[in-house]
Enzyme design. Structure first.
Site, PDB file in Angstrom:
ATOM      1  N   GLU A  14       5.922  11.931   2.100  1.00  0.00           N
ATOM      2  CA  GLU A  14       6.019  11.153   3.649  1.00  0.00           C
ATOM      3  C   GLU A  14       7.517  10.798   3.662  1.00  0.00           C
ATOM      4  O   GLU A  14       7.984   9.446   3.753  1.00  0.00           O
ATOM      5  CB  GLU A  14       5.198  10.069   4.230  1.00  0.00           C
ATOM      6  N   GLU A  47      -2.926  15.486   3.133  1.00  0.00           N
ATOM      7  CA  GLU A  47      -3.654  14.185   3.524  1.00  0.00           C
ATOM      8  C   GLU A  47      -4.383  14.403   4.843  1.00  0.00           C
ATOM      9  O   GLU A  47      -3.747  14.840   5.546  1.00  0.00           O
ATOM     10  CB  GLU A  47      -2.728  12.874   3.602  1.00  0.00           C
TER      11      GLU A  47
HETATM   12  O1  AHR Z   1      -3.609   7.481   2.872  1.00  0.00           O
HETATM   13  C1  AHR Z   1      -2.950   6.436   3.222  1.00  0.00           C
HETATM   14  C2  AHR Z   1      -1.477   6.623   3.543  1.00  0.00           C
HETATM   15  O2  AHR Z   1      -1.237   7.357   4.864  1.00  0.00           O
HETATM   16  C3  AHR Z   1      -0.740   7.144   2.234  1.00  0.00           C
HETATM   17  O3  AHR Z   1      -0.386   6.243   1.540  1.00  0.00           O
HETATM   18  C4  AHR Z   1       0.427   7.716   3.289  1.00  0.00           C
HETATM   19  O4  AHR Z   1       0.793   9.026   2.592  1.00  0.00           O
HETATM   20  C5  AHR Z   1       0.059   7.970   4.700  1.00  0.00           C
HETATM   21  O5  AHR Z   1       0.683   7.434   5.568  1.00  0.00           O
END
Ligand code: AHR
Length: 499
Positions: A174, A297
């Site tokens: 990110e 994610e």
């Molecule tokens: O999964 C929680 C958070 O969500 C992670 O650390 C980040 O990459 C995303 O914003």
């Protein structure tokens, strides 16, 4: 109307990469500490500090790949703090997640041991946001170099003679947000610089994954593919299903009605559009689909459980989460020509977890059971399918009532996963199967099934009632003259196996 499911004969379209069934574990809340790592001296039964009950449950669902150490934590993590004797490892503050002390007891060696114990391949995410090129280069060298070098010798001093295999490496996380707030143009150049120094040692080949877009940031995908597409193997995508009016007012994991049910499933179905649109951009730069879209994610993100640390992201998991898992996995299966890895966030005690722990107790969530049911799709050949079904209507809004995907495994068994999204209506399924070349003589001879459902939409498992919702044998399917029919109850995830 009866839902019609037409399964095509063309089984060679794509393989469903087993890595679609991957997981993500971050130094966040109680995921690593308590959830996985209890330390070698714990009274909780463990192997080299890793909980036995958790490792056993994870082995059962055949986790193919595990991403670590973050998440936002990755771009603050300095791997050298997590090696060597425990008493000499420096403590740090986990600024992102609750401001707690991180003692670095779970580091590279412990992560690699976890992967060995559960049979998963490691996917490490490096620190581009606040770390140096040298630091990232040396981490890969520490893990994979079999020759003499300052860092490979430190690995030996730390008790590991042989290098490990490190198949997957993420170059930052990110970086449009917590990983440095970079513009796509800036990150693309940084990616090129950092990725240059990630070397392949001996027989180890590192599959390099670039930080990809946040949700619908199509500009990010365009720039990354244009400027750095030829230097990456995968581009990540993050998308969370967040019911509620906004991030500050997220819905509850357990306390919701049919509006919360519908809204969550609607938001989760957006994954399909995201994959199609990002893939279309990737197609313009990579028509042969060499670069994979890695959804590293995904999952539900609710308000935390009342009374728990807001920085720990601990939430319950209900039948609604089982539907979210089933729908997303169907979407990934059906788009497996481009999506070749996905990692649910997160494995234990955080967000859409498959396991919850409390001291020495564990609970398997409805999401766990969906991963268990769907594991038959791992590395199977996708079967194309056409689906005509009713609309699932709430007020003026509609969704398709059914989500489905199908594959044929190496033994010729056809597995069909079906979700009935409706909170009140069952669904009749009609699926002509005769003539499919995967069956001997073109005729299927038997069908068996497993179903996950419950009478209430927020059914969940607790430490005092850990088996409130679990899969049962499904008897609502039959085969006659090569035609499969089934009645799927409302709010259900079903896996049918036809041979
Ligand atoms: O999964 C929680 C958070 O969500 C992670 O650390 C980040 O990459 C995303 O914003």
């Amino acid at each position: 109307m009866m839902a019609r499911l037409i399964i095509g004969n063309d089984k060679s379209k794509s393989r469903i990469d087993k890595n679609i069934y991957g997981h993500f574990s971050e130094h966040l809340g109680r995921c690593i500490y308590e959830g996985i790592w209890v330390g070698k001296d714990s009274t909780i039964p463990n192997t080299d500090g890793i909980r036995n009950d958790v490792a056993e449950a994870l082995r059962k669902i055949k986790i193919p790949v595990l991403r670590w150490p973050g998440g936002c934590f990755a771009d603050e993590y300095h791997w050298m703090d997590g090696i060597g004797p425990y008493e000499q490892r420096p403590k740090m503050v986990n600024t992102h997640w609750g401001g707690v002390v991180e003692n670095n007891h779970f580091g590279t060696h412990e992560f690699m041991r976890l992967c060995e114990l559960i049979g998963a391949e490691p996917y490490i995410c490096g620190n581009l946001g606040s770390g140096t090129v040298q630091e990232m280069q040396q981490w890969v060298e520490y893990i994979t170099f079999d020759g003499e070098s300052p860092v490979s010798n430190i690995r030996r001093e730390n008790g590991r003679e042989e290098p490990w295999k490190l198949p997957y490496f993420g170059v930052g996380n990110e970086n449009w947000g917590c990983g440095g707030n970079m513009r796509a143009e800036y990150y693309a150049d940084e990616y090129r610089r950092y990725a240059t120094y990630i070397r392949n040692f001996g027989g180890n080949k590192v599959y390099k994954i670039a930080c990809g877009p946040n949700t619908a940031d199509y500009h990010w995908t365009e720039v990354l593919m244009r400027e750095a597409g030829n230097m990456m193997h995968g581009l990540s995508l993050h998308y969370y299903t967040v019911p509620g009016t906004d991030w500050e007012h997220k819905g509850s994991a357990v306390d919701f009605n049919e509006n919360g049910w519908f809204e969550t499933l609607k938001k989760t179905l957006f994954m399909e559009e995201l994959i199609k649109r990002h893939s279309a951009i990737m197609d313009r730069y990579d028509k042969d689909k060499r670069v994979a879209l890695i959804v590293d994610e995904w999952g539900t993100w609710y308000a935390v459980e009342p009374g728990t640390n807001p920085g720990f992201l601990y939430q319950q998991n209900t039948l609604r989460d089982a539907l979210v898992a089933g729908i997303n996995l169907n979407i990934f299966n059906n788009n497996c020509d481009r999506v070749r890895m996905a990692n649910i966030a997160q494995m234990i005690n955080v967000l859409q977890a498959v396991i919850l722990t409390e001291d020495d107790k564990i609970v398997l969530t409805p999401t766990y059971h969906v991963f268990d049911m769907y594991k038959v799709h791992q590395d199977a050949e996708l079967l194309p399918l056409m689906l005509e079904c009713d609309e699932y209507r709430l007020g003026e809004d509609t969704l398709p009532q059914i989500s489905a995907s199908a594959s044929v495994d190496k033994d010729g068994k056809v597995n069909i996963s079906l979700c009935n999204l409706s909170h009140e209506d069952s669904a009749d399924i009609d699926c002509p199967l005769s003539g499919l070349s995967v069956f001997k003589g073109g005729m299927p001879s038997s069908v068996t099934g497993t179903i996950l459902t419950a009478p209430v939409m927020n059914a969940h498992n607790t430490f005092s009632d850990p088996e409130n919702i679990k899969p049962t044998a499904f008897t609502g399917a039959s085969l006659k003259d090569g035609r499969l029919t089934a009645v799927l109850p409302a709010m259900s995830v079903t896996l049918l196996t036809v041979e």
